[in-house]
Design a protein around this motif. Structure first.
Motif, PDB file in Angstrom:
ATOM      1  N   GLU A 258      -2.678 -11.456  14.492  1.00  0.00           N
ATOM      2  CA  GLU A 258      -3.989 -11.209  15.094  1.00  0.00           C
ATOM      3  C   GLU A 258      -4.674  -9.981  14.507  1.00  0.00           C
ATOM      4  N   LYS A 259      -4.166  -9.483  13.360  1.00  0.00           N
ATOM      5  CA  LYS A 259      -4.745  -8.266  12.787  1.00  0.00           C
ATOM      6  C   LYS A 259      -6.082  -8.592  12.141  1.00  0.00           C
ATOM      7  N   ASP A 260      -6.893  -7.541  11.951  1.00  0.00           N
ATOM      8  CA  ASP A 260      -8.186  -7.734  11.327  1.00  0.00           C
ATOM      9  C   ASP A 260      -7.996  -8.042   9.857  1.00  0.00           C
ATOM     10  N   SER A 261      -8.977  -8.722   9.267  1.00  0.00           N
ATOM     11  CA  SER A 261      -8.895  -9.064   7.852  1.00  0.00           C
ATOM     12  C   SER A 261      -9.167  -7.829   7.017  1.00  0.00           C
ATOM     13  N   GLY A 262      -8.701  -7.876   5.757  1.00  0.00           N
ATOM     14  CA  GLY A 262      -8.955  -6.769   4.848  1.00  0.00           C
ATOM     15  C   GLY A 262      -7.702  -6.186   4.291  1.00  0.00           C
ATOM     16  N   ILE A 263      -7.838  -4.976   3.761  1.00  0.00           N
ATOM     17  CA  ILE A 263      -6.750  -4.284   3.085  1.00  0.00           C
ATOM     18  C   ILE A 263      -6.226  -3.186   3.985  1.00  0.00           C
ATOM     19  N   MET A 264      -4.929  -3.135   4.127  1.00  0.00           N
ATOM     20  CA  MET A 264      -4.328  -2.115   4.973  1.00  0.00           C
ATOM     21  C   MET A 264      -4.263  -0.787   4.238  1.00  0.00           C
ATOM     22  N   ASP A 265      -4.219   0.289   4.981  1.00  0.00           N
ATOM     23  CA  ASP A 265      -4.170   1.636   4.412  1.00  0.00           C
ATOM     24  C   ASP A 265      -2.738   1.991   4.066  1.00  0.00           C
ATOM     25  N   VAL A 266      -2.512   2.318   2.768  1.00  0.00           N
ATOM     26  CA  VAL A 266      -1.157   2.686   2.323  1.00  0.00           C
ATOM     27  C   VAL A 266      -1.162   4.043   1.629  1.00  0.00           C
ATOM     28  N   GLU A 267      -2.166   4.847   1.916  1.00  0.00           N
ATOM     29  CA  GLU A 267      -2.239   6.136   1.243  1.00  0.00           C
ATOM     30  C   GLU A 267      -1.099   7.055   1.623  1.00  0.00           C
ATOM     31  N   ASP A 268      -0.534   6.845   2.835  1.00  0.00           N
ATOM     32  CA  ASP A 268       0.535   7.723   3.288  1.00  0.00           C
ATOM     33  C   ASP A 268       1.906   7.249   2.873  1.00  0.00           C
ATOM     34  N   ALA A 277       2.854  -5.768  -2.867  1.00  0.00           N
ATOM     35  CA  ALA A 277       1.441  -6.095  -3.053  1.00  0.00           C
ATOM     36  C   ALA A 277       0.924  -6.911  -1.879  1.00  0.00           C
ATOM     37  N   HIS A 278       1.785  -7.781  -1.325  1.00  0.00           N
ATOM     38  CA  HIS A 278       1.361  -8.614  -0.209  1.00  0.00           C
ATOM     39  C   HIS A 278       1.255  -7.808   1.082  1.00  0.00           C
ATOM     40  N   ASP A 279       1.966  -6.676   1.132  1.00  0.00           N
ATOM     41  CA  ASP A 279       1.897  -5.851   2.340  1.00  0.00           C
ATOM     42  C   ASP A 279       0.527  -5.203   2.491  1.00  0.00           C
ATOM     43  N   LEU A 280      -0.234  -5.148   1.398  1.00  0.00           N
ATOM     44  CA  LEU A 280      -1.551  -4.524   1.453  1.00  0.00           C
ATOM     45  C   LEU A 280      -2.615  -5.457   2.025  1.00  0.00           C
TER      46      LEU A 280
END
Length: 802
Positions: A258-268, A277-280
């Motif tokens: 149910e998460k929002d679409s888009g790219i997740m933040d992985v800067e940390d 790559a799929h985790d992003l």
């Protein structure tokens, strides 16, 4: 006999009457009346009754006293029964009084039971309606939170099970009417989320690709480390650089996420733990939309829309920037976008069933491969920096290995890298051309002075030089070659390393790498270094000392060629004696350069001689010659002596050839000087002075300025001039004319044309300033003698020509 049977029959009937139930006695009596002897039966019956009466009477007599006693007891009980009756009456009255209250309570209980039954009925109806209302409420909540796929499943459950069970209520009808509109809204909303997802993926493809390529690079680095350890253990030498490859995790996302679409933040994220790559990427919008359209029966529409949009995005991704070739970062961003695009497509291929198929992905990849290769060919052709080409090659290898890890064929990319290898080689040749020219311009063309053992070992480490005699000499000492030699040798090794760097990770065999390096090195030697040496040899103001040093340098570089072959064999692990192994052309290159330098030495010497001869200032009308050689010739001889002293380091044949060439050129130039058209008249005094100068030249030749000549070999360079001068100074024309053409002729090397030309210059054409003026009395005789000799020479020439 008949009476006996009748008696027996009657007895039987009596027994049946006694033992049978009265309800069933009718058939028995009927049988009696049907018979003929019913009178007899009645007698028998009367007799039996009397018997039973007597038995009863006996029984009563036997039990009479007990009966009397019972009657007596019963009379006694009458009084007690009366009392009991009174008590029962009182109890009944009390019971009736108390029963009124019970009836009232019972009536209340009946009312309560009725209400309870109504409540139970209501609860039962509500039990069927509440799931509908709760399901509808859940549906509304899911719609508000944009959980469209669960909402669609809730809608399906509401329509198929809940509403039919609830009954025909008005609110159920309203809900049924809203179901199609809700489905349309869910479909449109899910498509909107998909569009947002596609837009987000398009913007963040470079981030996805960057992560995938980092994963591949880390994995390849680990593989290379293991391989290097194995090779080190086996004792093989290898020069390996870290590069890139791929191995990625293909676990799909939860389609019900149910998460929002888009790219997740992985800067940390930590640097040593690169996320997949799929985790992003949150693929839930795709899954939701796919499932929603599948449930709605419009899967084909969704698939066509998705593929069409991704094809458009592919064309955008494959369009390179106009200035991509200027920096490596431009290529990196281009590759990241392409990798990110196909990582997403590969994941969609494996995580969904039929949204995209293998044929569709392969079609996109073929398109991407052709456009990518075309773009790389175009943009890489603008590159002139070998380091950028090498970095680009490593980046392309990482790009290819990353996509190969996802199952995409990349052979065409490696073929293109082999094409780029030629361009890389040309750029290297241009760079090394500048390096060689810079080394030649900066070289002092002087032997390298060595003051200590450490310095000697340092130079020996740069250039393979062995000279046992020089090793025995004490320090300080000088190496025969200049700084150019070890620096050029180091540059050759650096060039080989540069070629090796490009050939790594191209899936080539050791033999192919060895062959490529040898061919590139041959081009460097035969074209680049050869041209640079020719440039150094032919450039203006190059001195004889520099030319001598170039010959010495090329000699030592030629001797080092087999060390270069061993060096190439060591770094490629291919033995130099392998069949069909390419040989280095360094020997011929340095030989050609040395020969060119030798020719340039000869030419330079001749030019120097010509410069000195230009200083010659003969008085061709002098009455008498001087006793000393001319100043210009003395300077010329001194120059030649000092020059040939420098030639001691040259091979003997080169020094001898240079000396002989200089002497021949000097002899020829002196003769030309004597026979110049500008010199119209030559006096005997001038010839005597000229003879003194020639003797000085012969003295120089006789002294042996260069060792190795046998006898008076060097004097032969002046033999033509010597015989000509002896002929004129001794005026021995009779001998010349008489013996001309004979092998034993004293003046065999004197050409009659040359003699005639010089003799013409000695004639007094003006009759005013006759060079035989001091012999005025014999003037006419001398002129006649010259005329006679001239005629004889002309006749001799005419005879030989005939």
């Amino acid at each position: 006999m008949a009476s006996a049977e009748t008696a027996a029959e009657n007895e039987r009937i009596l027994r049946e009457i006694e033992s049978t139930d009265t309800n069933c006695i009718g058939p028995t009596l009927r049988s009696v009346y049907d018979g003929q002897e019913h009178g007899l039966f009645m007698d028998k019956l009367e007799g039996r009754i009397r018997n039973h009466d007597r038995e009863i009477e006996k029984m009563c007599n036997h039990h009479f006293q007990g009966f009397v006693d019972s009657i007596t007891e019963l009379l006694k009980v009458r009084g007690e029964a009366q009392k009991l009756k009174c008590q029962v009456t009182e109890t009944n009255q009390k019971l009736q009084t108390d029963g009124k209250e019970v009836l009232t309570s019972m009536d209340e209980l009946r009312q309560c039971r009725l209400q309870q039954r109504n409540i139970a009925t209501t609860i039962d109806k509500l039990t069927h309606c509440l799931p509908v209302l709760e399901m509808y409420s859940k549906l509304q909540e899911q719609m508000r939170s944009k959980r469209y796929y669960p909402a669609l499943r809730t809608l399906e459950q509401l329509e198929e099970s809940c509403l039919p069970q609830a009954g025909s209520y008005r609110f159920c009808g309203i809900m049924s009417e809203n179901i199609p509109r809700l489905r349309t809204h869910i479909r449109d909303a899910s498509m909107s989320d998909l569009k947002d997802f596609l837009e987000s993926i398009r913007k963040h493809s470079d981030k996805i690709g960057e992560t995938a390529m980092k994963q591949a690079q880390v994995q390849i680095a680990r593989d290379n480390a293991v391989t290097s350890q194995q090779r080190s253990a086996s004792g093989r030498r290898i020069r390996k650089e870290a590069c890139s490859g791929t191995e990625v995790d293909r676990t799909g996302s939860n389609p019900f996420s149910e998460k929002d679409s888009g790219i997740m933040d992985v800067e940390d994220a930590e640097e040593d733990e690169i996320p997949g790559a799929h985790d992003l990427v949150d693929f839930s919008p795709v899954y939701r939309c796919l499932h929603i359209y599948t449930v709605l029966g419009a899967r084909d529409t969704f698939e066509n829309y998705y593929r069409k949009q991704r094809r458009k995005q592919a064309r955008l991704v494959l369009q390179p920037h106009s200035n991509m070739h200027e920096t490596l970062e431009g290529y990196r961003c281009y590759f990241n976008q392409i990798v990110g695009f196909f990582v997403v497509e590969d994941h969609i291929l494996h995580a969904t069933q039929g949204l995209v198929n293998r044929a569709y992905v392969e079609e996109l990849w073929e398109l991407a491969l052709s456009k990518t290769i075309a773009a790389l060919r175009t943009h890489s052709s603008y590159c002139t920096d070998p380091d950028l080409i090498l970095d680009l090659k490593n980046l392309i290898v990482l790009f290819a290995d990353t996509l190969q890890g996802y199952g995409f064929p990349v052979n065409q990319l490696f073929d293109m890298l082999l094409e780029m290898r030629d361009q890389y080689g040309e750029i290297l040749l241009k760079k090394w051309n500048q390096s060689f020219r810079q080394l030649l311009d900066q070289d002092n063309y002087s032997p390298i002075p060595v003051a200590s053992r450490d310095e000697y070992q340092r130079i020996a480490g740069q250039f393979p030089f062995q000279d046992p005699e020089l090793d025995k000499m004490p320090f300080p000492k000088k190496l025969p070659f200049s700084e150019f030699v070890p620096k050029v040798y180091s540059q050759l090794k650096e060039f080989i390393y540069a070629c090796l760097k490009y050939s790594e990770d191209l899936h080539l065999s050791s033999t192919e790498i060895d062959d490529m390096i040898r061919k590139s090195t041959n081009l460097l030697l035969t074209r680049t270094l050869s041209h640079c040496l020719q440039y150094a040899i032919k450039k203006k103001n190059v001195g004889l000392a520099e030319l001598v040093q170039i010959i010495i340098n090329t000699t030592h570089l030629e001797q080092s060629c087999h060390y270069l072959e061993e060096f190439i064999s060591n770094i490629t692990s291919v033995p130099p004696d392998t069949i069909n192994a390419t040989k280095l052309y360094g020997t011929s290159t340095f030989k050609d350069a040395r020969h060119a330098a030798e020719e340039e030495i000869y030419t330079n010497l001749n030019q120097k001689i010509d410069q000195f001869l230009q200083l010659a200032d003969y008085d061709w009308a002098a009455a008498q010659g001087g006793g000393q050689a001319s100043d210009y010739l003395s300077d010329l001889i001194a120059f030649l002596c000092s020059t040939f002293a420098v030639f001691t380091h040259l091979p003997g044949k080169v020094a001898q050839t240079a000396c002989m060439s200089a002497c021949k050129h000097l002899s020829t130039s002196l003769l030309q000087l004597l026979l110049e058209a500008d010199v119209r008249q030559v006096s005997m005094g001038a010839l005597q002075q000229f003879n003194v100068d020639v003797k000085e030249c012969e003295k120089f030749a006789r002294a042996g300025p260069v060792p190795g000549f046998q006898g008076d070999t060097l004097l032969l360079a002046f033999i033509d001039l010597r015989q000509l001068l002896d002929l004129f100074t001794q005026w021995d024309w009779s001998t010349y004319l008489a013996d001309y053409g004979l092998p034993t002729c004293k003046y065999l090397r004197v050409n009659p044309h040359t003699a005639l030309a010089l003799l013409e210059k000695m004639k007094d054409t003006s009759r005013k300033n006759n060079m035989f003026a001091q012999f005025r009395k014999n003037e006419r005789d001398k002129q006649k003698l010259i005329d006679t000799v001239v005629k004889q020479l002309r006749n001799l020439i005419a005879t030989n020509q005939a």
